[in-house]
Design a protein around this motif. Structure first.
Motif, PDB file in Angstrom:
ATOM      1  N   SER A 262       0.827  -1.202   0.000  1.00 10.36           N
ATOM      2  CA  SER A 262       0.000   0.000   0.000  1.00 10.36           C
ATOM      3  C   SER A 262       0.860   1.250   0.000  1.00 10.36           C
ATOM      4  O   SER A 262       0.621   2.198  -0.755  1.00 10.36           O
ATOM      5  N   LYS A 268      -4.495   3.039  -0.944  1.00 11.73           N
ATOM      6  CA  LYS A 268      -4.982   2.577   0.344  1.00 11.73           C
ATOM      7  C   LYS A 268      -5.657   1.217   0.233  1.00 11.73           C
ATOM      8  O   LYS A 268      -6.263   0.898  -0.791  1.00 11.73           O
ATOM      9  N   ASP A 270      -8.538  -1.030   1.833  1.00 10.83           N
ATOM     10  CA  ASP A 270      -9.762  -0.878   2.624  1.00 10.83           C
ATOM     11  C   ASP A 270      -9.958  -2.100   3.508  1.00 10.83           C
ATOM     12  O   ASP A 270     -10.266  -3.191   3.026  1.00 10.83           O
ATOM     13  N   THR A 272     -12.031  -1.942   6.241  1.00 11.64           N
ATOM     14  CA  THR A 272     -13.208  -1.656   7.067  1.00 11.64           C
ATOM     15  C   THR A 272     -13.965  -2.929   7.406  1.00 11.64           C
ATOM     16  O   THR A 272     -14.277  -3.198   8.569  1.00 11.64           O
ATOM     17  N   ASP A 273     -14.249  -3.698   6.381  1.00  7.34           N
ATOM     18  CA  ASP A 273     -14.988  -4.943   6.624  1.00  7.34           C
ATOM     19  C   ASP A 273     -14.181  -5.917   7.463  1.00  7.34           C
ATOM     20  O   ASP A 273     -14.746  -6.695   8.245  1.00  7.34           O
ATOM     21  N   ALA A 295      -7.246   1.912   5.727  1.00  5.34           N
ATOM     22  CA  ALA A 295      -8.494   2.670   5.840  1.00  5.34           C
ATOM     23  C   ALA A 295      -8.687   3.160   7.267  1.00  5.34           C
ATOM     24  O   ALA A 295      -8.404   2.454   8.231  1.00  5.34           O
ATOM     25  N   SER A 296      -9.140   4.390   7.389  1.00  3.75           N
ATOM     26  CA  SER A 296      -9.397   4.960   8.713  1.00  3.75           C
ATOM     27  C   SER A 296     -10.739   4.437   9.208  1.00  3.75           C
ATOM     28  O   SER A 296     -11.796   4.895   8.781  1.00  3.75           O
ATOM     29  N   ILE A 297     -10.690   3.468  10.087  1.00  3.72           N
ATOM     30  CA  ILE A 297     -11.923   2.777  10.464  1.00  3.72           C
ATOM     31  C   ILE A 297     -12.039   2.667  11.973  1.00  3.72           C
ATOM     32  O   ILE A 297     -12.460   1.652  12.507  1.00  3.72           O
ATOM     33  N   VAL A 357      -9.032  -9.836   0.374  1.00  2.00           N
ATOM     34  CA  VAL A 357      -8.737  -8.406   0.254  1.00  2.00           C
ATOM     35  C   VAL A 357      -7.490  -8.198  -0.605  1.00  2.00           C
ATOM     36  O   VAL A 357      -7.451  -7.324  -1.479  1.00  2.00           O
TER      37      VAL A 357
END
Length: 799
Positions: A262, A268, A270, A272-273, A295-297, A357
């Protein structure tokens, strides 16, 4: 009915069956493009991939699990027919057949194939390596349908294997250049991606009781047998714990690699999930913390969980916030079977999710990821191949050279008995003994790392050439008196290219010519040797092409079947050929985008080096001398055969002169004139043929009996020190003139290296070629591993 009898037949509550898990190794191969470097035959080609465990104890091969075609291929094209295919019988994957018409042709493949390899029971992490096998299939006849593909499979023309060591099976992302062999020189731009996954969950089936078996007994037997698989005493627990630790390590490696990729490509990931679906059992990873590219999660919650976990005593498994945090065997061994199962399930789910992912991220950024991995691979070559390379700092014996006609000073210059003894040693024998000693040390090495290993090299490490590289910095040049005296060099005070390689130059290898500066015209001229062919140096050309895809190559053919004549005539023909080639390239670039500079390099084998130096004295070459860049000399007799220790070869030269009347042989042996100062070689060494090169690399081999060792290295011949005749004086003057050119001051720093190549000639057996030293002389043309080592270790010299 007695109560005891009723209890035996009473309905009992079924015990909960333990959840069983099995790990699986998933290895994904991404093939980006097929680039034809040097295939001899036009026709239809395919690539077939299989994989297996190396030790052979586990007979289950890798099975293709999924195929993703990233970009749709033009199936209507005449150059691609059919589709990729999976063969369930041999568990192989084959690409679409594609047609190769010309050299340096690209075929876009853009396909990801994933293999699953099951483990042996209770053997995680793996103790065996995995072998990846690539086969190049070929046919020249265009059949239709299945007949065509069958004909391809019947004709495998080349194989290239790679080894993924056990350490790499927990997680690996690496560039994978597939070259096949010297007769099928191609480049398949590929990458390999490895992880450990949970194969799946299952519940052991209940045994069906027979009519004579009581229900209670059957239930107890089923429970005992199922628990036996999970328990197996402390042994079973330790294996379950080892598997859980392996999954944890694999998860962290995958997260780390995602973070690294990354950042490298500026995209980026992700997750989140991933965070939201970690569920109640969250095994926290440090790679999720503080990464702006992730990811900003709400990672603050995860960070807080880490802090809380770290602040508590490490004697429990599940934390109040629902996070599992452990790093010690003591904590793991204290877990109950339920916790082990829960952690195993959680880790398996996390890995599967992260792997998906990654695959999605890879598909969206395939080219950038491949370029990043290729740069990392190129940067690591020097370290990996240093096993077969010895970097040496030596003092050149310049202080042994005579000063003018002062022959009486010889004994004082030589010094005491220790120096005289050193001079009596045969340098070629000493160099060969040094290489063999290093080869024996390789046999004692344990190569145990995570990197993918090319089996062309690692398959039999003792058969690989050993390179001894010596770098020499500029020395004091000719004095005003006209006599040379070379002081010994203190190389420890000089920054060495051998210790600090040009990292930026390695990174500029990026992959394609479009990333290079196309306003610099880079031309490389290859010149064959005595009775040679213009394609003799094609293996070195191919390696240079991999280093610098944008370069222009001239395989000189103007002197084919004319190498018995006068060197002056051969040099004149080469000069005309080179200047004509340069003018065409300059004219073409001038009409398009123009250019700001020229880099003109030469590669010669045997007497091809003398032809090159002679060509540089021609008037037509004068405008291009300021553009000379790299000179790679492969076993070139730069000082002729004034001193040749090989009596058998001397006899052969005598026969050539008597029977064939070869003028170049007379020139090589200084019999072209009765006065040595009027001979061709003496006059050539007085011309400035080496001074303008920015980089000079002299390749030699102590096993080569066709070219005197000192002549190929342009260094002192010990026999000349004891020769007080005019012959000895002439040799010293020639040597001084050549070294003066190499060591002359220049506005730019010149790189001067001598490189000894010690080949493994055991496969040749004891024959005449080996006995007279021809085998090693020809080995320069028939192998490219030494060129691969040298060029990828010093890429800045070849681009």
């Amino acid at each position: 009915m007695p109560p005891t009898k009723r209890l035996l037949y009473a309905k009992q509550e079924p015990r909960k069956q333990p959840v069983m898990f099995e790990p699986v190794q998933e290895i994904a191969i991404y093939m980006h493009r097929f680039h034809n470097l040097d295939l001899f035959q036009q026709g239809w080609y395919q690539i077939k991939i299989t994989m297996r465990w190396e030790d052979g104890r586990n007979t289950s091969p890798g099975t293709p699990a999924r195929v993703v075609q990233y970009e749709a291929l033009d199936l209507g094209s005449d150059d691609i027919i059919g589709i990729w295919r999976i063969d369930d019988k041999e568990n192989s994957f084959s690409t679409q057949p594609f047609r190769i018409k010309y050299a340096r042709q690209d075929v876009l493949l853009s396909v990801m194939i994933s293999f699953n390899i099951p483990f042996r029971k209770f053997e995680v992490p793996a103790t065996s390596a995995v072998i990846l096998k690539f086969e190049l299939l070929y046919t020249s006849i265009l059949e239709n349908g299945n007949d065509f593909q069958a004909s391809l499979e019947a004709l495998p023309s080349a194989v290239h294997e790679f080894r993924i060591p056990p350490k790499g099976l927990l997680g690996l992302h690496s560039y994978l250049p597939v070259h096949f062999d010297t007769y099928h020189a191609v480049l398949v731009d590929s990458s390999v991606h490895v992880t450990l996954l949970k194969a799946g969950a299952y519940t052991p089936p209940k045994k069906v009781s027979s009519d004579t078996l009581r229900v209670g007994d059957a239930a107890r037997e089923n429970c005992d047998k199922s628990n036996q698989v999970l328990d197996q005493g402390a042994y079973g627990d330790s294996k379950q714990i080892s598997l859980l630790k392996a999954l944890l390590i694999a998860r962290d490696i995958l997260l780390e690699e995602l973070q690294k990729l990354s950042k490298a490509i500026g995209q980026k990931v992700d997750l989140t999930d991933f965070i939201s679906n970690m569920g109640e059992s969250k095994l926290i990873s440090p790679y999720l913390l503080g990464d702006p590219n992730m990811a900003s999660i709400g990672l603050s919650n995860v960070t807080m969980g880490m802090k809380n976990a770290a602040s508590e005593p490490q004697n429990s498994f599940e934390k109040p916030n629902g996070s599992f945090y452990f790093r010690s065997d003591e904590v793991l061994q204290s877990l109950t079977k339920e916790n082990l199962s829960s952690a195993f399930l959680s880790m398996g789910n996390q890995l599967s999710f992260l792997w998906n992912v990654f695959l999605k991220f890879h598909r969206a950024n395939k080219t950038k990821i491949l370029e990043f991995l290729r740069d990392a691979w190129a940067n690591d070559r020097r370290a990996e191949w240093s096993i077969w390379m010895v970097y040496s700092k030596v003092h050149m014996p310049h202080h042994y050279l005579r000063s003018g006609n002062d022959l009486s000073s010889q004994h004082s210059v030589r010094g005491g008995v220790s120096i005289a003894k050193k001079l009596n040693d045969d340098p070629a024998e000493s160099a060969q003994a040094r290489a063999e000693l290093h080869r024996r040390s390789i046999a004692q090495m344990r190569i145990n790392n995570r990197s993918v290993q090319d089996m062309h090299i690692f398959g039999d490490p003792l058969r690989v050439p050993v390179l001894i590289v010596e770098r020499v910095t500029n020395a004091p040049f000719r004095t005003t008196s006209g006599n040379s005296y070379f002081s010994s060099l203190n190389l420890s005070d000089t920054p060495s290219i051998l210790i600090e390689p040009n990292i930026m130059a390695v990174k500029r290898l990026s992959a394609a010519g479009t990333h290079r500066n196309d306003r610099v015209l880079r031309v490389v001229v290859f010149v064959h040797g005595f009775q040679g062919h213009h394609l003799d140096l094609r293996l070195v050309r191919n390696q240079w092409l991999l280093i610098d895809p944008g370069a222009e190559f001239l395989m000189s053919a103007v002197n084919e079947e004319k190498t018995s004549g006068d060197f002056r005539e051969m040099g004149s023909r080469l000069a005309e050929e080179v200047t004509s080639f340069l003018k065409k390239k300059i004219d073409r670039m001038s009409r398009s985008e123009g250019f700001r500079n020229i880099k003109l390099s030469f590669v010669g084998h045997s007497i091809g080096n003398i032809i090159i130096r002679t060509a540089l004295t021609e008037l037509v070459m004068e405008p291009f001398l300021k553009y000379l860049y790299t000179y790679l000399s492969m076993s070139g007799p730069h000082l002729g055969y004034l001193y040749c220790p090989n009596s058998l070869f001397n006899s052969g030269l005598w026969l050539l002169k008597k029977l064939k009347g070869s003028q170049c042989i007379h020139q090589l042996t200084f019999t072209d004139d009765s006065d040595l100062q009027n001979t061709f070689f003496y006059k050539l060494c007085k011309r400035n043929t080496l001074e303008n090169f920015k980089n000079i690399i002299l390749l030699s081999s102590p096993q080569d009996g066709y070219v005197p060792y000192h002549s190929a290295r342009i260094e002192l011949c010990h026999a000349s020190l004891w020769d007080y005749s005019k012959k000895g004086k002439i040799f010293m003057e020639m040597l001084s003139n050549c070294l003066d050119q190499i060591c002359s001051p220049s506005s730019e720093r010149r790189t001067f290296m001598r490189c000894d190549v010690n080949f493994d000639t055991s496969s040749h057996g004891k024959n005449l070629d080996t006995f007279i030293g021809r085998a090693a002389h020809i080995e320069f043309l028939e192998t490219d591993i030494f060129a691969r080592f040298l060029m990828w270790s010093f890429p800045e010299l070849f681009q």
